[in-house]
Design a protein around this motif. Sequence first.
Motif, PDB file in Angstrom:
ATOM      1  N   VAL A  79     -64.980   0.481 -12.668  1.00 55.50           N
ATOM      2  CA  VAL A  79     -63.906   0.922 -11.996  1.00 55.50           C
ATOM      3  C   VAL A  79     -62.602  -0.032 -12.341  1.00 55.50           C
ATOM      4  CG1 VAL A  79     -62.655   2.313 -10.485  1.00 55.50           C
ATOM      5  CG2 VAL A  79     -64.981   2.572 -10.875  1.00 55.50           C
ATOM      6  N   GLN A  80     -61.827   0.132 -12.999  1.00 56.97           N
ATOM      7  CA  GLN A  80     -60.796  -1.067 -13.065  1.00 56.97           C
ATOM      8  C   GLN A  80     -59.805  -0.637 -11.855  1.00 56.97           C
ATOM      9  OE1 GLN A  80     -58.820  -0.465 -16.790  1.00 56.97           O
ATOM     10  NE2 GLN A  80     -60.156  -2.017 -18.086  1.00 56.97           N
ATOM     11  N   ARG A 119     -72.662   4.951 -21.713  1.00 56.56           N
ATOM     12  CA  ARG A 119     -74.046   4.791 -22.390  1.00 56.56           C
ATOM     13  C   ARG A 119     -73.800   4.379 -23.879  1.00 56.56           C
ATOM     14  NH1 ARG A 119     -74.044   9.914 -19.704  1.00 56.56           N
ATOM     15  NH2 ARG A 119     -73.260  11.089 -21.592  1.00 56.56           N
ATOM     16  N   GLU A 120     -72.762   4.822 -24.596  1.00 60.19           N
ATOM     17  CA  GLU A 120     -72.479   4.237 -25.747  1.00 60.19           C
ATOM     18  C   GLU A 120     -72.396   2.694 -25.814  1.00 60.19           C
ATOM     19  OE1 GLU A 120     -70.046   7.595 -28.019  1.00 60.19           O
ATOM     20  OE2 GLU A 120     -68.811   6.352 -26.565  1.00 60.19           O
ATOM     21  N   LEU A 121     -71.625   2.199 -24.986  1.00 56.72           N
ATOM     22  CA  LEU A 121     -71.598   0.753 -24.785  1.00 56.72           C
ATOM     23  C   LEU A 121     -72.785   0.133 -24.228  1.00 56.72           C
ATOM     24  CD1 LEU A 121     -69.620  -1.560 -24.816  1.00 56.72           C
ATOM     25  CD2 LEU A 121     -69.336  -1.246 -22.203  1.00 56.72           C
ATOM     26  N   HIS A 167     -72.806   4.361  -3.724  1.00 53.83           N
ATOM     27  CA  HIS A 167     -74.085   3.852  -4.104  1.00 53.83           C
ATOM     28  C   HIS A 167     -74.220   2.096  -4.160  1.00 53.83           C
ATOM     29  CE1 HIS A 167     -75.705   7.379  -6.025  1.00 53.83           C
ATOM     30  NE2 HIS A 167     -74.231   7.849  -6.303  1.00 53.83           N
ATOM     31  N   ALA A 168     -75.359   1.648  -4.021  1.00 56.78           N
ATOM     32  CA  ALA A 168     -75.334   0.184  -3.829  1.00 56.78           C
ATOM     33  C   ALA A 168     -74.540  -0.350  -4.789  1.00 56.78           C
ATOM     34  CB  ALA A 168     -76.798  -0.307  -3.600  1.00 56.78           C
ATOM     35  N   LEU A 204     -74.512   5.009 -11.085  1.00 61.08           N
ATOM     36  CA  LEU A 204     -73.429   6.212 -11.304  1.00 61.08           C
ATOM     37  C   LEU A 204     -73.688   6.455 -12.926  1.00 61.08           C
ATOM     38  CD1 LEU A 204     -70.412   5.696  -9.197  1.00 61.08           C
ATOM     39  CD2 LEU A 204     -72.105   7.333  -8.823  1.00 61.08           C
ATOM     40  N   TYR A 205     -74.076   5.473 -13.686  1.00 54.30           N
ATOM     41  CA  TYR A 205     -73.735   5.735 -15.110  1.00 54.30           C
ATOM     42  C   TYR A 205     -75.152   5.947 -15.607  1.00 54.30           C
ATOM     43  CZ  TYR A 205     -68.967   4.643 -14.394  1.00 54.30           C
ATOM     44  OH  TYR A 205     -67.523   4.863 -14.129  1.00 54.30           O
ATOM     45  N   ASP A 206     -76.436   5.558 -15.120  1.00 56.33           N
ATOM     46  CA  ASP A 206     -77.645   5.612 -15.552  1.00 56.33           C
ATOM     47  C   ASP A 206     -77.822   4.427 -16.651  1.00 56.33           C
ATOM     48  OD1 ASP A 206     -78.290   7.520 -13.928  1.00 56.33           O
ATOM     49  OD2 ASP A 206     -77.443   9.235 -15.420  1.00 56.33           O
TER      50      ASP A 206
END
Length: 394
Positions: A186-187, A201-203, A228-229, A234-236
């Motif tokens: 998150v910028q 996921r693509e990255l 979350h820790a 959050l992005y799996d």
Amino acid sequence: MTTAPGQALLTITRRPETVFAHGHGSWLTDEGGKRYLDLVQGWAVNCLGHSPELIQRALAEQSARLVNPSPAYFNRPMLDLAERLVALSCFDRVFLASSGAEANEGAIKLARRWGSRQRGGAHEVVTFDHGFHGRTLAMMSASGKPGWDQLYPPMPGGFAKARLNDIASVERALTPATVAVMLELVQGEAGVNPADRGFMRELRALTTERGLLLIADEVQTGIGRCGHAFAYELYDIEPDIMTLAKGLGGGVPLAALLCREALNCFEPGDQGGTFCGNPLMAAVGLAVVNEVCRPDFLADVRQRGGRLSLGLQAIVRDHGLVGERGTGLLRALVLPHDRASDVVAAAHALAPVGLLVNAPRPNLLRFMPALNIDDAALDLGLDLLRQALRETGA
């Protein structure tokens, strides 16, 4: 005749003349006795609010035992904090430091050391437009803040830029000399711009396919800020390297660089620092992590983040603003004009109680309250914000 405060300080920023005397929880009090509800908390640093008893106790108990034996030796808080961070994350090794910029510098050093051994000397790192990684020369060059890469020439090189949530721009930035991609999930300084789940996921897939490292700068998002820790949850996806600071120390200077075992390639003397892993700060960090990273505490952060989001959405509707966005208790309110600094000043000047908010962009307000802020304080903060918007005609 009184003299404005700060005459003996080097000028680095514009500050109001308020001088804070003490703080507790979500509240600060200045030398004149005025109270302020703090929704900035040191830029997401004071994750448990101002002067929590947990930190007071950790500092008092550890300072009576051992403060700094030198990083040339082990100490128990250093070992315990490293083991706790490994247990919570997908990483195997930890380097403790004092600031986010220092941790991020360490991440670049580690990636380049690995690249020199495993990738034929690959050293370039792809970072992102509007990203923020710190204020050292190298991290200013790595950041995507307009003009920063030319502010103190000659600047360190080796940083190509891509656009967040644009995988094609990342592919264009890659060269045979690329060793890693580094980003904030998150910028924060750019205005609380979250990466898209699909993009992440693509990255991750792209970096894995090309044999590149993925570095997650979680200086602002880590240790519960996003519910979350760590925000990568959050992005799996799982990064190869992660950096932490800010909330890790709950208000004291503490940072960490975490990596997988395969990247444990520093030679003795390659990396270090006088205060790295000192037991005083590590003891505080361990106490903070043990409190914040409990499942029930993190569930409460997600609930409070939802409450703040709904409150900001109501303000958007009632005041005709552009929108709100964010994750957990890192949120932003987008204004239809470039008067965010006026709102910040008006909120600060409210009486009898002031409100502290942050304007990282001319048209945007950022909110980073204590993770344990109660509902009454959140609701009061929203009411005070409405008052500041009315007073500025915003």
